[in-house]
Structure formats: structure tokens, C-alpha cells
Design a protein around this motif. Structure first.
Motif, PDB file in Angstrom:
ATOM      1  N   SER A  81      36.308  34.513  33.748  1.00  0.00           N
ATOM      2  CA  SER A  81      37.896  34.840  33.530  1.00  0.00           C
ATOM      3  C   SER A  81      38.727  34.084  32.046  1.00  0.00           C
ATOM      4  O   SER A  81      38.718  34.092  31.274  1.00  0.00           O
ATOM      5  CB  SER A  81      38.786  34.092  34.808  1.00  0.00           C
ATOM      6  N   SER A 110      39.054  34.973  28.425  1.00  0.00           N
ATOM      7  CA  SER A 110      40.397  34.833  28.092  1.00  0.00           C
ATOM      8  C   SER A 110      40.399  34.199  26.777  1.00  0.00           C
ATOM      9  O   SER A 110      40.950  34.462  25.231  1.00  0.00           O
ATOM     10  CB  SER A 110      41.095  33.878  28.726  1.00  0.00           C
ATOM     11  N   SER A 163      44.272  35.859  42.789  1.00  0.00           N
ATOM     12  CA  SER A 163      43.576  35.969  42.923  1.00  0.00           C
ATOM     13  C   SER A 163      41.862  36.187  44.105  1.00  0.00           C
ATOM     14  O   SER A 163      41.867  37.574  44.909  1.00  0.00           O
ATOM     15  CB  SER A 163      42.649  36.575  41.888  1.00  0.00           C
ATOM     16  N   SER A 181      38.675  48.112  33.159  1.00  0.00           N
ATOM     17  CA  SER A 181      38.818  46.011  32.027  1.00  0.00           C
ATOM     18  C   SER A 181      38.905  46.859  30.722  1.00  0.00           C
ATOM     19  O   SER A 181      39.292  46.194  30.270  1.00  0.00           O
ATOM     20  CB  SER A 181      37.971  45.436  33.250  1.00  0.00           C
ATOM     21  N   SER A 211      36.382  33.139  38.173  1.00  0.00           N
ATOM     22  CA  SER A 211      36.897  31.409  37.081  1.00  0.00           C
ATOM     23  C   SER A 211      36.334  30.996  35.963  1.00  0.00           C
ATOM     24  O   SER A 211      37.494  31.351  34.765  1.00  0.00           O
ATOM     25  CB  SER A 211      37.633  30.327  38.287  1.00  0.00           C
ATOM     26  N   LEU A 268      40.924  37.678  33.524  1.00  0.00           N
ATOM     27  CA  LEU A 268      41.422  37.666  34.813  1.00  0.00           C
ATOM     28  C   LEU A 268      40.585  38.548  35.280  1.00  0.00           C
ATOM     29  O   LEU A 268      39.547  38.590  36.121  1.00  0.00           O
ATOM     30  CB  LEU A 268      42.174  37.275  35.267  1.00  0.00           C
ATOM     31  N   GLY A 285      36.402  39.686  34.180  1.00  0.00           N
ATOM     32  CA  GLY A 285      35.980  38.425  35.370  1.00  0.00           C
ATOM     33  C   GLY A 285      35.769  38.171  36.004  1.00  0.00           C
ATOM     34  O   GLY A 285      34.420  37.994  36.840  1.00  0.00           O
TER      35      GLY A 285
END
Length: 238
Positions: free
Chosen positions: A65, A69, A11, A154, A62, A101, A104
Motif C-alpha cells: 500500500s 501510494s 483495514s 481497484s 502495508s 491501500l 495493496g
């Protein structure tokens, strides 16, 4: 863990590659006009600052994400909780990492935007001039539209991801897929149960060749696998 790190790295590479393309598109859509040109030294200096902002964005993405999750896996368990079923399996952290992700990477733009003045300090005004030169006068408005589109996309992906769950009782296995379509299989329709070498991870194949990989589901108990093996008459393949 390695798969998660690979996804984060990919990513970051994708963002680094797409950023110049996006910047070129913004410049074409909203030309900079008659802006004061920065010197070559100022441009090189601000490019370094921009890489620092990109790194900060990746850190925000990061963290968010991983948070999304885990939160989505927990929310899915709550939504599909049922006292009427013997076993309920919902997507785990691994299954939700891809939509997490995506969310995020989108939402990370907000803390980056809020922290820009702090991260750049006295260079903030100069950096705004650099952005107008690189991305045009209306780039903020276009970024807002792009953010709204990405956020909407998203949320649609997350809505579909939340549909998937599996119910198991004494007589049947009920699988609800991402499109909210339900398939019900009697235990006798199980063709094979293969152990994948890690606790809780099995590959269950039905007679219509539908494959259920429990590595992306939680929780998977030995009692449930024992029930399915007993009712289907199939031994667990190791």
C-alpha cells in the motif's frame, strides 16, 4: 503518518471481521463434501497458524500500500507534467493512500499465496485439508474470481484518481476533477485563501463555493500562492 496508521489498522480490523463472513459464503457456495474431519486440537492449532498467515498478509498489504501510494503519486506527476503551465499540482501521497491501500490489500494475496508453503512448512498439507473443510472444495476457484473482481475494481478507482490535477497560470486556475471534468476560474473568482497552519497547505474557495484543499496536492509553492493572492486581490487568511 497517524492517519496512515489509522487507515492500516482499520483495514486490518475489516479483514479480520470480513474473513469469517467470506468463509461462510464460500462454504455455502461450495460445500466441503465428505472430508476427513480434523480433531479439535488440530483445528485449534491451525487456527493459530491462520492468524499468523493473516498477520503476514497484513504486512504484505502495508508494504504494498505504501509502495503503490508513492508510485502512483510519482506517476501522476509525470503524466500531468506540462511546460505550458506555470504551476501544475497533482495528488500527493496522502491523496493516493486510499486507492493505494485498496490495491495493496488486493495484490497482497499474491505474495501470501506464494509464501504459504514456506510459512507453514510441514503443516502445509494439513492446512490445505483444513481449508477444504472450512471453505469448500472449490474455494480456490472462487477466490480467483473474487481476486479478479477486486483487482478490476481497484484499477477503475485508480484510473479515476489519476484524473485529478490543477493547472495555474497568470490568468486562471484550471481544475480537472476525478471525472475528467474541467472547471476554469479566473483569479478574480477566488473568494478566499486560508492558510491551514502547515507549509504548503491552503484552503482556496472560489465564488461558486468550490473548495480546493492543497493539503492533498503537490507541489504548492509560495510563488504560486503569492500570484493567486496578487491577481485575486485577496489576502491569505492565517
Amino acid at each position: 503518518m497517524i492517519d496512515i496508521l489509522k487507515s492500516l489498522l482499520l483495514s486490518f480490523i475489516a479483514v479480520a471481521i470480513l474473513l469469517p463472513v467470506l468463509r461462510y459464503a464460500l462454504r455455502r457456495l461450495s460445500p466441503a463434501g465428505q472430508q476427513a474431519q480434523l480433531s479439535a486440537d488440530e483445528s485449534r492449532y491451525l487456527q493459530k497458524k491462520e492468524w499468523q498467515l493473516t498477520l503476514a498478509y497484513f504486512v504484505f498489504a502495508s508494504v504494498l500500500s505504501v509502495f503503490f501510494s508513492g508510485a502512483l503519486a510519482m506517476l501522476s506527476s509525470i503524466l500531468h507534467l506540462s511546460s505550458e503551465q506555470m504551476f501544475v499540482m497533482t495528488p500527493n501521497f496522502k491523496a493516493f493512500f486510499a486507492p493505494g491501500l485498496l490495491l495493496g490489500l488486493t495484490v497482497a494475496l499474491l505474495p501470501l499465496r506464494l509464501s504459504q508453503s514456506t510459512l507453514l512448512n510441514q503443516d502445509y498439507d494439513l492446512y490445505k485439508q483444513y481449508l477444504r473443510q472450512q471453505e469448500g472444495l472449490r474455494s480456490i476457484r472462487l477466490y480467483s474470481i473474487l481476486f479478479g473482481v477486486m483487482l478490476g475494481f481497484s484499477l477503475v478507482v485508480l484510473w479515476f484518481a489519476m484524473r485529478w490535477h490543477v493547472n495555474v497560470d497568470e490568468n486562471q486556475v484550471q481544475v480537472t476533477n476525478l471525472l475528467n471534468q474541467e472547471r476554469t476560474y479566473p483569479h478574480a473568482a477566488i473568494e478566499s485563501i486560508r492558510y491551514l497552519g502547515t507549509e504548503g497547505e491552503y484552503l482556496i474557495t472560489f465564488e461558486d463555493q468550490t473548495v480546493l484543499n492543497t493539503a492533498y496536492l503537490k507541489p504548492v509553492s509560495l510563488d504560486m500562492i503569492a500570484l493567486m493572492a496578487d491577481r485575486s486581490g485577496k489576502r491569505v487568511i492565517r
